[in-house]
Design a protein around this motif. Structure first.
Motif, PDB file in Angstrom:
ATOM      1  N   SER A  29       0.833  -1.203   0.000  1.00 42.49           N
ATOM      2  CA  SER A  29       0.000   0.000   0.000  1.00 42.49           C
ATOM      3  C   SER A  29       0.868   1.254   0.000  1.00 42.49           C
ATOM      4  N   LEU A  30       1.932   1.255   0.795  1.00 38.22           N
ATOM      5  CA  LEU A  30       2.843   2.402   0.823  1.00 38.22           C
ATOM      6  C   LEU A  30       3.567   2.563  -0.511  1.00 38.22           C
ATOM      7  N   VAL A  31       3.994   1.436  -1.096  1.00 41.58           N
ATOM      8  CA  VAL A  31       4.670   1.490  -2.398  1.00 41.58           C
ATOM      9  C   VAL A  31       3.704   1.991  -3.469  1.00 41.58           C
ATOM     10  N   TYR A  32       2.441   1.575  -3.378  1.00 45.01           N
ATOM     11  CA  TYR A  32       1.443   2.024  -4.348  1.00 45.01           C
ATOM     12  C   TYR A  32       1.253   3.536  -4.277  1.00 45.01           C
ATOM     13  N   ILE A  33       1.237   4.082  -3.060  1.00 45.81           N
ATOM     14  CA  ILE A  33       1.098   5.534  -2.907  1.00 45.81           C
ATOM     15  C   ILE A  33       2.297   6.250  -3.527  1.00 45.81           C
ATOM     16  N   VAL A  34       3.500   5.706  -3.281  1.00 40.82           N
ATOM     17  CA  VAL A  34       4.703   6.297  -3.879  1.00 40.82           C
ATOM     18  C   VAL A  34       4.621   6.226  -5.403  1.00 40.82           C
ATOM     19  N   MET A  35       4.156   5.076  -5.923  1.00 50.07           N
ATOM     20  CA  MET A  35       4.045   4.914  -7.376  1.00 50.07           C
ATOM     21  C   MET A  35       3.078   5.935  -7.974  1.00 50.07           C
ATOM     22  N   LEU A  36       1.966   6.190  -7.265  1.00 50.13           N
ATOM     23  CA  LEU A  36       0.999   7.181  -7.759  1.00 50.13           C
ATOM     24  C   LEU A  36       1.644   8.548  -7.955  1.00 50.13           C
ATOM     25  N   PHE A  37       2.502   8.945  -7.018  1.00 47.35           N
ATOM     26  CA  PHE A  37       3.104  10.268  -7.089  1.00 47.35           C
ATOM     27  C   PHE A  37       4.377  10.281  -7.927  1.00 47.35           C
ATOM     28  N   CYS A  38       4.836   9.101  -8.358  1.00 44.74           N
ATOM     29  CA  CYS A  38       5.989   9.034  -9.254  1.00 44.74           C
ATOM     30  C   CYS A  38       5.591   9.058 -10.720  1.00 44.74           C
ATOM     31  N   VAL A  39       4.299   8.859 -10.990  1.00 48.34           N
ATOM     32  CA  VAL A  39       3.830   8.878 -12.380  1.00 48.34           C
ATOM     33  C   VAL A  39       4.044  10.273 -12.960  1.00 48.34           C
ATOM     34  N   GLY A  40       4.733  10.329 -14.107  1.00 49.00           N
ATOM     35  CA  GLY A  40       5.029  11.621 -14.711  1.00 49.00           C
ATOM     36  C   GLY A  40       4.391  11.841 -16.057  1.00 49.00           C
ATOM     37  N   THR A  41       3.755  10.811 -16.628  1.00 46.75           N
ATOM     38  CA  THR A  41       3.123  10.934 -17.937  1.00 46.75           C
ATOM     39  C   THR A  41       1.637  10.591 -17.831  1.00 46.75           C
ATOM     40  N   GLU A  42       0.886  11.088 -18.789  1.00 45.68           N
ATOM     41  CA  GLU A  42      -0.555  10.841 -18.765  1.00 45.68           C
ATOM     42  C   GLU A  42      -0.865   9.357 -18.931  1.00 45.68           C
ATOM     43  N   ILE A  43      -0.160   8.700 -19.868  1.00 45.81           N
ATOM     44  CA  ILE A  43      -0.409   7.278 -20.097  1.00 45.81           C
ATOM     45  C   ILE A  43       0.067   6.435 -18.922  1.00 45.81           C
ATOM     46  N   GLY A  44       1.000   6.969 -18.136  1.00 41.39           N
ATOM     47  CA  GLY A  44       1.516   6.236 -16.988  1.00 41.39           C
ATOM     48  C   GLY A  44       0.478   6.012 -15.905  1.00 41.39           C
ATOM     49  N   PHE A  45      -0.551   6.869 -15.856  1.00 38.84           N
ATOM     50  CA  PHE A  45      -1.599   6.702 -14.845  1.00 38.84           C
ATOM     51  C   PHE A  45      -2.415   5.427 -15.074  1.00 38.84           C
ATOM     52  N   LEU A  46      -2.373   4.899 -16.290  1.00 40.88           N
ATOM     53  CA  LEU A  46      -3.105   3.661 -16.550  1.00 40.88           C
ATOM     54  C   LEU A  46      -2.566   2.500 -15.718  1.00 40.88           C
ATOM     55  N   VAL A  47      -1.283   2.532 -15.410  1.00 36.48           N
ATOM     56  CA  VAL A  47      -0.666   1.419 -14.672  1.00 36.48           C
ATOM     57  C   VAL A  47      -1.232   1.290 -13.265  1.00 36.48           C
ATOM     58  N   PRO A  48      -1.164   2.331 -12.399  1.00 34.80           N
ATOM     59  CA  PRO A  48      -1.757   2.194 -11.060  1.00 34.80           C
ATOM     60  C   PRO A  48      -3.271   2.032 -11.085  1.00 34.80           C
ATOM     61  N   ILE A  49      -3.932   2.649 -12.074  1.00 34.84           N
ATOM     62  CA  ILE A  49      -5.394   2.531 -12.145  1.00 34.84           C
ATOM     63  C   ILE A  49      -5.800   1.098 -12.454  1.00 34.84           C
ATOM     64  N   VAL A  50      -5.194   0.505 -13.484  1.00 35.89           N
ATOM     65  CA  VAL A  50      -5.514  -0.878 -13.855  1.00 35.89           C
ATOM     66  C   VAL A  50      -5.113  -1.836 -12.737  1.00 35.89           C
ATOM     67  N   PHE A  51      -3.960  -1.589 -12.115  1.00 33.13           N
ATOM     68  CA  PHE A  51      -3.497  -2.454 -11.027  1.00 33.13           C
ATOM     69  C   PHE A  51      -4.502  -2.474  -9.885  1.00 33.13           C
ATOM     70  N   LEU A  52      -4.997  -1.296  -9.485  1.00 30.37           N
ATOM     71  CA  LEU A  52      -5.931  -1.222  -8.357  1.00 30.37           C
ATOM     72  C   LEU A  52      -7.279  -1.841  -8.712  1.00 30.37           C
ATOM     73  N   ILE A  53      -7.758  -1.606  -9.924  1.00 31.85           N
ATOM     74  CA  ILE A  53      -9.041  -2.189 -10.331  1.00 31.85           C
ATOM     75  C   ILE A  53      -8.969  -3.712 -10.319  1.00 31.85           C
ATOM     76  N   ILE A  54      -7.861  -4.269 -10.819  1.00 29.06           N
ATOM     77  CA  ILE A  54      -7.687  -5.727 -10.795  1.00 29.06           C
ATOM     78  C   ILE A  54      -7.628  -6.232  -9.355  1.00 29.06           C
ATOM     79  N   ALA A  55      -6.918  -5.499  -8.483  1.00 36.86           N
ATOM     80  CA  ALA A  55      -6.822  -5.898  -7.077  1.00 36.86           C
ATOM     81  C   ALA A  55      -8.189  -5.890  -6.404  1.00 36.86           C
ATOM     82  N   ILE A  56      -9.010  -4.889  -6.709  1.00 36.38           N
ATOM     83  CA  ILE A  56     -10.358  -4.816  -6.130  1.00 36.38           C
ATOM     84  C   ILE A  56     -11.206  -5.995  -6.618  1.00 36.38           C
ATOM     85  N   GLN A  57     -11.081  -6.324  -7.902  1.00 40.49           N
ATOM     86  CA  GLN A  57     -11.834  -7.458  -8.436  1.00 40.49           C
ATOM     87  C   GLN A  57     -11.399  -8.765  -7.789  1.00 40.49           C
ATOM     88  N   ILE A  58     -10.098  -8.920  -7.566  1.00 37.51           N
ATOM     89  CA  ILE A  58      -9.586 -10.144  -6.926  1.00 37.51           C
ATOM     90  C   ILE A  58     -10.057 -10.234  -5.478  1.00 37.51           C
TER      91      ILE A  58
END
Length: 270
Positions: A29-58
């Motif tokens: 969870s802490l690493v995920y928060i760091v990853m969110l604030f490390c995203v520097g490109t618009e397309i890069g936001f797809l990575v944490p978004i897709v990761f979290l949605i998959i985690a919620i589904q699981i």
């Protein structure tokens, strides 16, 4: 609004994420928060978004329940977005007096809104899938090296978990008090700011009395059970990392690596 606050609630289940070690879930969870604030490109936001949605589904937590926790912080999200839209300099799109809306301001506001929303969703998933007792053990184990400098790790972890655990209880108590005051004719929604603040006094006083009474009852119950802190205590359930934990860590590391690569090579609008 009070019923929409989901911090501290636990949703029992037997999913893969429920069965993960609480220490690993806290670290991820802490690493995920760091990853969110490390995203520097618009397309890069797809990575944490897709990761979290998959985690919620699981985790089999209803998406509606996860999104419910965003509603109480909507004023903060809107306030943050407005600040970024009007006070970030760049290419002007609309100008009205001293206020200027720029393309850069809109993009920065959008990024900040995404970060706040998915930060809340990620931390909500942690509390939904981890019981308060397991979370206490995880915090204590992760902070255990601080025992060498005489830091009260167990007491700190216990206080944090008790505070987290009693948030839903206090919210429920506040809702009952507000309903009781409204039934007696109290008006809490009309009038100016000063009048609304005065209307909150009949709610805050019994709420504080109830909170102190609950704290006293909890302290008395712990003393009756001979609670003496973390020294010499044993645990019914020992924490052990499993393959599931390392698979989760590998997935998070892969996502973080993708974000870094996208930051280096993917184009950005800013």
């Amino acid at each position: 609004m009070l019923r929409d606050i989901t911090i501290g609630q636990y949703f029992p289940g037997k999913s893969v994420i429920h069965r993960m070690d609480p220490r690993m879930k806290l670290i991820l969870s802490l690493v995920y928060i760091v990853m969110l604030f490390c995203v520097g490109t618009e397309i890069g936001f797809l990575v944490p978004i897709v990761f979290l949605i998959i985690a919620i589904q699981i985790s089999k937590i209803p998406m509606k329940m996860v999104l419910k926790g965003i509603k109480p912080i909507l004023p903060l999200i809107i306030f943050t977005a407005v600040l970024n839209i009007f006070f970030v300099s760049g290419t002007p799109l609309v100008q009205w007096g001293f206020l200027t809306i720029s393309l850069e301001g809109i993009l920065v506001a959008l990024k900040m809104v995404i970060r706040i929303i998915f930060l809340i969703m990620g931390t909500s998933l942690l509390t939904y899938t981890t019981s308060p007792i397991a979370l206490t053990d995880a915090i204590e184990q992760l902070l255990k090296p601080l025992n060498k400098i005489k830091f009260p790790v167990h007491e700190m972890a216990m206080m944090m978990t008790i505070a987290l655990r009693f948030i839903p209880t206090l919210i429920e108590e506040t809702d009952k008090i507000m309903s009781a005051q409204k039934a007696r004719g109290a008006d809490m929604e009309s009038g100016g700011l000063r009048q609304r603040i005065k209307a909150m006094i009949p709610i805050l006083i019994p709420l504080f009395v109830s909170a102190f009474r609950r704290a006293e009852e909890l302290a008395l119950a712990m003393e009756c059970r001979c609670y003496r802190g973390g020294e010499g205590r044993t645990r019914m359930r020992q924490l052990h990392y499993s393959r599931l934990d390392w698979y989760g860590a590998a997935c998070m590391a892969l996502c973080f690596a993708v974000v870094i690569v996208l930051n280096l090579f993917a184009p950005t609008l800013l």
